[in-house]
Design a protein around this motif. Structure first.
Motif, PDB file in Angstrom:
ATOM      1  N   ARG A 134       0.854  -1.188   0.000  1.00  0.00           N
ATOM      2  CA  ARG A 134       0.000   0.000   0.000  1.00  0.00           C
ATOM      3  C   ARG A 134       0.893   1.242   0.000  1.00  0.00           C
ATOM      4  NH1 ARG A 134      -3.805  -1.609  -2.280  1.00  0.00           N
ATOM      5  NH2 ARG A 134      -4.792   0.343  -1.784  1.00  0.00           N
ATOM      6  N   PRO A 135       0.524   2.304  -0.712  1.00  0.00           N
ATOM      7  CA  PRO A 135       1.378   3.493  -0.834  1.00  0.00           C
ATOM      8  C   PRO A 135       1.775   4.120   0.502  1.00  0.00           C
ATOM      9  CG  PRO A 135      -0.433   3.606  -2.402  1.00  0.00           C
ATOM     10  CD  PRO A 135      -0.693   2.408  -1.524  1.00  0.00           C
ATOM     11  N   ALA A 136       0.923   4.044   1.503  1.00  0.00           N
ATOM     12  CA  ALA A 136       1.230   4.662   2.800  1.00  0.00           C
ATOM     13  C   ALA A 136       2.096   3.778   3.699  1.00  0.00           C
ATOM     14  CB  ALA A 136      -0.071   5.009   3.527  1.00  0.00           C
ATOM     15  N   ASN A 137       2.343   2.538   3.292  1.00  0.00           N
ATOM     16  CA  ASN A 137       3.066   1.600   4.147  1.00  0.00           C
ATOM     17  C   ASN A 137       4.582   1.787   3.979  1.00  0.00           C
ATOM     18  OD1 ASN A 137       4.027  -0.518   5.647  1.00  0.00           O
ATOM     19  ND2 ASN A 137       2.558  -2.001   4.856  1.00  0.00           N
ATOM     20  N   LEU A 138       5.069   2.893   4.481  1.00  0.00           N
ATOM     21  CA  LEU A 138       6.483   3.230   4.335  1.00  0.00           C
ATOM     22  C   LEU A 138       7.424   2.214   4.980  1.00  0.00           C
ATOM     23  CD1 LEU A 138       6.297   7.104   4.739  1.00  0.00           C
ATOM     24  CD2 LEU A 138       6.236   5.726   2.647  1.00  0.00           C
ATOM     25  N   LEU A 155      -0.937  -1.206  -9.277  1.00  0.00           N
ATOM     26  CA  LEU A 155      -1.939  -2.222  -9.601  1.00  0.00           C
ATOM     27  C   LEU A 155      -3.217  -1.908  -8.857  1.00  0.00           C
ATOM     28  CD1 LEU A 155      -2.575  -5.025 -10.884  1.00  0.00           C
ATOM     29  CD2 LEU A 155      -1.709  -6.041  -8.770  1.00  0.00           C
ATOM     30  N   ARG A 156      -4.304  -1.785  -9.596  1.00  0.00           N
ATOM     31  CA  ARG A 156      -5.623  -1.599  -8.981  1.00  0.00           C
ATOM     32  C   ARG A 156      -6.145  -2.981  -8.607  1.00  0.00           C
ATOM     33  NH1 ARG A 156      -7.669   2.476  -7.438  1.00  0.00           N
ATOM     34  NH2 ARG A 156      -7.178   4.483  -8.295  1.00  0.00           N
ATOM     35  N   ALA A 161     -10.117   1.410  -3.359  1.00  0.00           N
ATOM     36  CA  ALA A 161      -8.916   1.717  -2.579  1.00  0.00           C
ATOM     37  C   ALA A 161      -7.848   2.225  -3.539  1.00  0.00           C
ATOM     38  CB  ALA A 161      -8.416   0.469  -1.853  1.00  0.00           C
ATOM     39  N   PRO A 162      -6.922   3.022  -3.046  1.00  0.00           N
ATOM     40  CA  PRO A 162      -5.823   3.449  -3.919  1.00  0.00           C
ATOM     41  C   PRO A 162      -5.077   2.236  -4.473  1.00  0.00           C
ATOM     42  CG  PRO A 162      -5.762   4.625  -1.825  1.00  0.00           C
ATOM     43  CD  PRO A 162      -6.798   3.546  -1.695  1.00  0.00           C
TER      44      PRO A 162
END
Length: 174
Positions: A134-138, A155-156, A161-162
């Protein structure tokens, strides 16, 4: 590949008796902070998931490991390893992991991921391993980058969800 010892970890193939630990980790809202699906809803869901994971081991000869610290080999602190996952209609070799919060920040996910890549490239002769995050999972992105993954696209994969970020690690040149 069913039982591996790293510097600090014991990695073993999952088994039916791991359902309680799987639910404790995957049912924890904290470990699902970046997961749009949310925590596992029940112990039964964990048992069903585990049955699928054990079948992967039988079918492919590899899969997800139950991860324990060598100092406490009977206490599972996470799950991770390799599996085939859908990437927009293509099954790709996928690296995945999730650890209990008490195990975070110690480099254990990186240690497990490093071993999974060794297995993929040297035991399975895989040309590449993919990972979705996930983009926020740094924190997970940092784990992947430390292991030599590079950004490969998005990838969708989850409606409403983003898009997930897709990372790739290619086999070392021979």
């Amino acid at each position: 590949m069913r039982l591996i010892q790293t510097e600090r970890l014991l990695l073993r193939a999952v088994r039916a008796g791991d359902a309680e630990a799987l639910y404790a980790i995957f049912g924890d809202p904290e470990t699902n902070r970046y997961n749009p699906h949310g925590p596992y809803p029940s112990p039964e869901h964990a048992r069903m998931t585990l049955a699928g994971w054990t079948e992967e081991w039988e079918r492919h000869g590899f899969g997800r490991w139950a991860v324990a610290d060598q100092e406490e080999p009977n206490r599972i602190i996470g799950f991770g390893g390799l599996n085939y996952s859908d990437y927009g209609g293509q099954d790709r070799l996928n690296l995945g992991y999730r650890f209990a919060p008490a195990a975070w920040g110690r480099g254990l996910a990186s240690e497990m991921a490093r071993q999974a890549l060794r297995c993929a490239f040297y035991c399975l002769a895989a040309p590449a391993v993919f990972a979705k995050v996930r983009p926020a999972n740094l924190p997970s992105i940092r784990v992947l980058l430390r292991q030599g993954f590079s950004h490969h696209g998005s990838l969708r994969d989850i409606p409403a969800a983003p898009a997930s970020l897709v990372y790739i690690s290619r086999a070392p040149a021979k």
